[in-house]
Scaffold this motif. Structure first.
Motif, PDB file in Angstrom:
ATOM      1  N   UNK A   1       0.799  -1.219   0.000  1.00 55.67           N
ATOM      2  CA  UNK A   1       0.000   0.000   0.000  1.00 55.67           C
ATOM      3  C   UNK A   1       0.838   1.277   0.000  1.00 55.67           C
ATOM      4  N   UNK A   2       2.149   1.136   0.007  1.00 65.22           N
ATOM      5  CA  UNK A   2       3.007   2.297  -0.063  1.00 65.22           C
ATOM      6  C   UNK A   2       3.191   3.031   1.254  1.00 65.22           C
ATOM      7  N   UNK A   3       2.792   2.408   2.344  1.00 68.16           N
ATOM      8  CA  UNK A   3       2.972   3.036   3.650  1.00 68.16           C
ATOM      9  C   UNK A   3       4.455   3.187   3.962  1.00 68.16           C
ATOM     10  N   UNK A   4       5.190   2.094   3.766  1.00 66.59           N
ATOM     11  CA  UNK A   4       6.639   2.110   3.916  1.00 66.59           C
ATOM     12  C   UNK A   4       7.271   1.379   2.741  1.00 66.59           C
ATOM     13  N   UNK A   5       8.474   1.774   2.395  1.00 70.02           N
ATOM     14  CA  UNK A   5       9.237   1.027   1.402  1.00 70.02           C
ATOM     15  C   UNK A   5      10.055  -0.039   2.118  1.00 70.02           C
ATOM     16  N   UNK A   6      10.512  -1.019   1.368  1.00 69.41           N
ATOM     17  CA  UNK A   6      11.382  -2.038   1.943  1.00 69.41           C
ATOM     18  C   UNK A   6      12.655  -1.387   2.485  1.00 69.41           C
ATOM     19  N   UNK A   7      13.138  -0.370   1.786  1.00 67.13           N
ATOM     20  CA  UNK A   7      14.350   0.314   2.237  1.00 67.13           C
ATOM     21  C   UNK A   7      14.152   0.985   3.589  1.00 67.13           C
ATOM     22  N   UNK A   8      12.963   1.548   3.814  1.00 66.95           N
ATOM     23  CA  UNK A   8      12.688   2.186   5.102  1.00 66.95           C
ATOM     24  C   UNK A   8      12.641   1.162   6.228  1.00 66.95           C
ATOM     25  N   UNK A   9      12.091   0.007   5.938  1.00 62.80           N
ATOM     26  CA  UNK A   9      11.997  -1.047   6.946  1.00 62.80           C
ATOM     27  C   UNK A   9      13.349  -1.718   7.158  1.00 62.80           C
ATOM     28  N   UNK A  10      13.986  -2.050   6.073  1.00 63.57           N
ATOM     29  CA  UNK A  10      15.182  -2.900   6.118  1.00 63.57           C
ATOM     30  C   UNK A  10      16.471  -2.090   6.154  1.00 63.57           C
ATOM     31  N   UNK A  11      16.623  -1.302   7.200  1.00 69.08           N
ATOM     32  CA  UNK A  11      17.871  -0.591   7.417  1.00 69.08           C
ATOM     33  C   UNK A  11      18.943  -1.604   7.812  1.00 69.08           C
ATOM     34  N   UNK A  12      20.177  -1.129   7.972  1.00 75.17           N
ATOM     35  CA  UNK A  12      21.307  -2.029   8.215  1.00 75.17           C
ATOM     36  C   UNK A  12      21.059  -2.979   9.385  1.00 75.17           C
ATOM     37  N   UNK A  13      20.431  -2.468  10.441  1.00 70.85           N
ATOM     38  CA  UNK A  13      20.206  -3.299  11.629  1.00 70.85           C
ATOM     39  C   UNK A  13      19.227  -4.440  11.381  1.00 70.85           C
ATOM     40  N   UNK A  14      18.410  -4.304  10.343  1.00 70.19           N
ATOM     41  CA  UNK A  14      17.369  -5.303  10.091  1.00 70.19           C
ATOM     42  C   UNK A  14      17.564  -6.054   8.775  1.00 70.19           C
ATOM     43  N   UNK A  15      18.660  -5.800   8.082  1.00 72.18           N
ATOM     44  CA  UNK A  15      18.872  -6.371   6.752  1.00 72.18           C
ATOM     45  C   UNK A  15      18.814  -7.902   6.746  1.00 72.18           C
ATOM     46  N   UNK A  16      19.509  -8.524   7.661  1.00 69.46           N
ATOM     47  CA  UNK A  16      19.545  -9.982   7.679  1.00 69.46           C
ATOM     48  C   UNK A  16      18.165 -10.565   7.976  1.00 69.46           C
TER      49      UNK A  16
END
Length: 363
Positions: A340-355
Motif C-alpha cells: 500500500x506504499x505506507x513504507x518502502x522495503x528500504x525504510x523497513x530494512x535498514x542495516x540493523x534489520x537487513x539480515x
C-alpha cells in the motif's frame, strides 16, 4: 460498545514513524492552510504530538482531501499536546474565529463534551475523528475498534500456539481510560482471550511507552520473568517500551502485540521482538472525515457517507463511518504496509534489520 464493521478500506495509507510534535505549543497551534477565518473554514483538532500518525499522516491527508473537494476552503489546525484543557481552548478559539465545521480527535472524550455543546449552540458542526467524543456531534469516522482488539487478541493466541492454555499467564497493558477507543480495544481483546489464557496482570499504560515499561516491570516483579507467556500492548508506542523492558529482563521469546503499524513496530516484527500489529487505513479515515466536513459545510446530506449509527458515552446517537482494520505479522508485511506504499522495503530494512528482512522475504 459494539460496532458493526463496514467495508475494508486499505489504500495508500498511513501510520507511524517519528511525530513532528511542534504544533500545539500554544493554544491556537499552527494554522496549516490559512488563518482559518471566514465562512469556508474547517477546523482540525488532533489530540497529541507524541503519537506519530497524527501530524505525519492524518493532518496532511485531511488537508489535501479538503483542498481537493473544496478549492476555496481553508483548514485551521491545532494540536492539544495531550492536554484536554488546551484542546477545549483551541475549540473555543476556532469558534470565535468563525470556523463552521470542526473535526476533533478528542484527547478526553468526556471532557470535550461541554466544548462541543457550546460550539454546536453557536451553529458549528462537529465531526468526531478516530475517537468518539461525547456530546452532540454530527458524525463520527473511525475503525471498528472492538475488531481491533479482537485482532490483537487473536494474534497473541496465534503466536502462543500450543502454549495458549488456561494456565498461561498473560500481561495486558491497555490504553488510556479517557480514550473510548481504549475501552473497545480492551473489550475486543478480552472477548478473544478470556477463557483461553490467564490474564494475570492488567493495567493502563496511558498510551505512553514509559508508563507501559514501568507496568511491564511491575508485572515481571509480581509474576516472575519465567512465568509470563505473552503480553498484550494496546498500541505500538507502548509495545516499544515493553519490548525494551522485556529485553532488559532477559525475556526474548514471548509474543507481544501492538496496534498502529508504526515503522518501529514493523521493524520489531521483522526482528522477532514483536509478534503483530494492527494496520488501520489512515488515508481513507482522513479522506472520509474531510468529505464529511465539506458536506456539512455545504449543507449536504451525510447519510450516504456515514452509513451506520453508534451511541456515544453521553448517549447521543451518531451517524458513523467505520473502517475495517487488518492484522499484520511477519508473513504479510509485503502484502499490507509495503504493497500500500505506507513504507518502502528500504525504510523497513535498514542495516540493523537487513539480515532479518532477507529471512522474512523483504529483500
Amino acid at each position: 460498545m459494539r460496532r458493526v464493521a463496514v467495508s475494508v478500506a486499505i489504500s495508500a495509507l498511513a501510520v507511524s514513524a517519528a511525530a513532528c510534535g511542534k504544533a500545539g505549543d500554544d493554544d491556537n497551534a499552527s494554522d496549516s492552510s490559512s488563518s482559518g477565518s471566514g465562512g469556508k473554514s474547517i477546523g482540525l483538532l488532533l489530540p497529541d504530538n507524541v503519537t506519530a500518525r497524527y501530524e505525519k499522516f492524518d493532518k496532511p491527508y485531511f488537508e489535501a482531501k479538503v483542498k481537493e473537494l473544496c478549492s476555496d476552503c481553508t483548514v485551521s489546525y491545532a494540536n492539544a499536546a495531550a492536554d484536554p484543557a488546551k484542546q477545549a481552548q483551541q475549540m473555543s478559539s476556532m469558534v470565535t474565529k468563525g470556523v463552521k465545521v470542526i473535526v476533533v480527535s478528542a484527547q478526553d472524550s468526556a471532557a470535550i463534551k461541554s466544548s462541543i455543546a457550546s460550539a454546536v449552540s453557536k451553529g458549528v458542526k462537529v465531526v468526531a475523528y478516530d475517537r468518539l467524543a461525547q456530546g452532540p456531534v454530527s458524525a463520527y469516522v473511525s475503525f471498528d475498534n472492538v475488531k481491533v482488539g479482537e485482532l490483537q487478541g487473536q494474534a497473541l493466541l496465534d503466536a502462543l500456539g500450543s502454549k495458549a492454555t488456561t494456565k498461561s499467564k498473560v500481561v495486558m497493558i491497555n490504553g488510556d481510560d479517557a480514550d473510548p477507543n481504549a475501552a473497545q480495544f480492551k473489550e475486543g481483546a478480552h472477548k478473544v482471550l478470556d477463557g483461553k489464557v490467564d490474564i494475570a496482570y492488567e493495567q493502563s499504560g496511558l498510551w505512553k511507552d514509559t508508563v507501559a515499561a514501568q507496568k511491564m516491570s511491575a508485572a515481571i516483579t509480581q509474576l516472575g520473568a519465567k512465568n509470563i507467556a505473552g503480553v498484550y500492548a494496546a498500541n505500538d508506542g507502548m509495545a516499544g517500551g515493553i519490548a525494551n523492558t522485556l529485553k532488559g529482563a532477559g525475556i526474548s521469546t514471548i509474543p507481544l502485540t501492538g496496534q498502529d503499524a508504526e515503522l518501529a513496530a514493523i521493524q520489531r516484527i521483522v526482528a522477532g521482538t514483536q509478534s503483530a500489529t494492527v494496520y488501520k487505513a489512515y488515508k481513507p479515515e482522513a479522506d472520509n472525515a474531510a468529505e464529511l466536513a465539506v458536506n456539512l459545510l455545504q449543507g449536504k446530506d451525510i447519510k450516504s457517507l456515514a452509513d451506520t449509527e453508534v451511541t456515544s458515552g453521553s448517549g447521543d446517537k451518531v451517524q458513523a463511518k467505520l473502517l475495517t482494520p487488518v492484522s499484520v505479522t511477519v508473513k504479510n508485511i509485503n502484502d499490507t504496509v509495503v504493497k500500500d506504499g505506507l513504507y518502502t522495503v528500504a525504510q523497513i530494512c535498514t542495516a540493523d534489520y537487513a539480515a532479518k528482512c532477507k529471512t522474512a522475504g523483504l529483500q
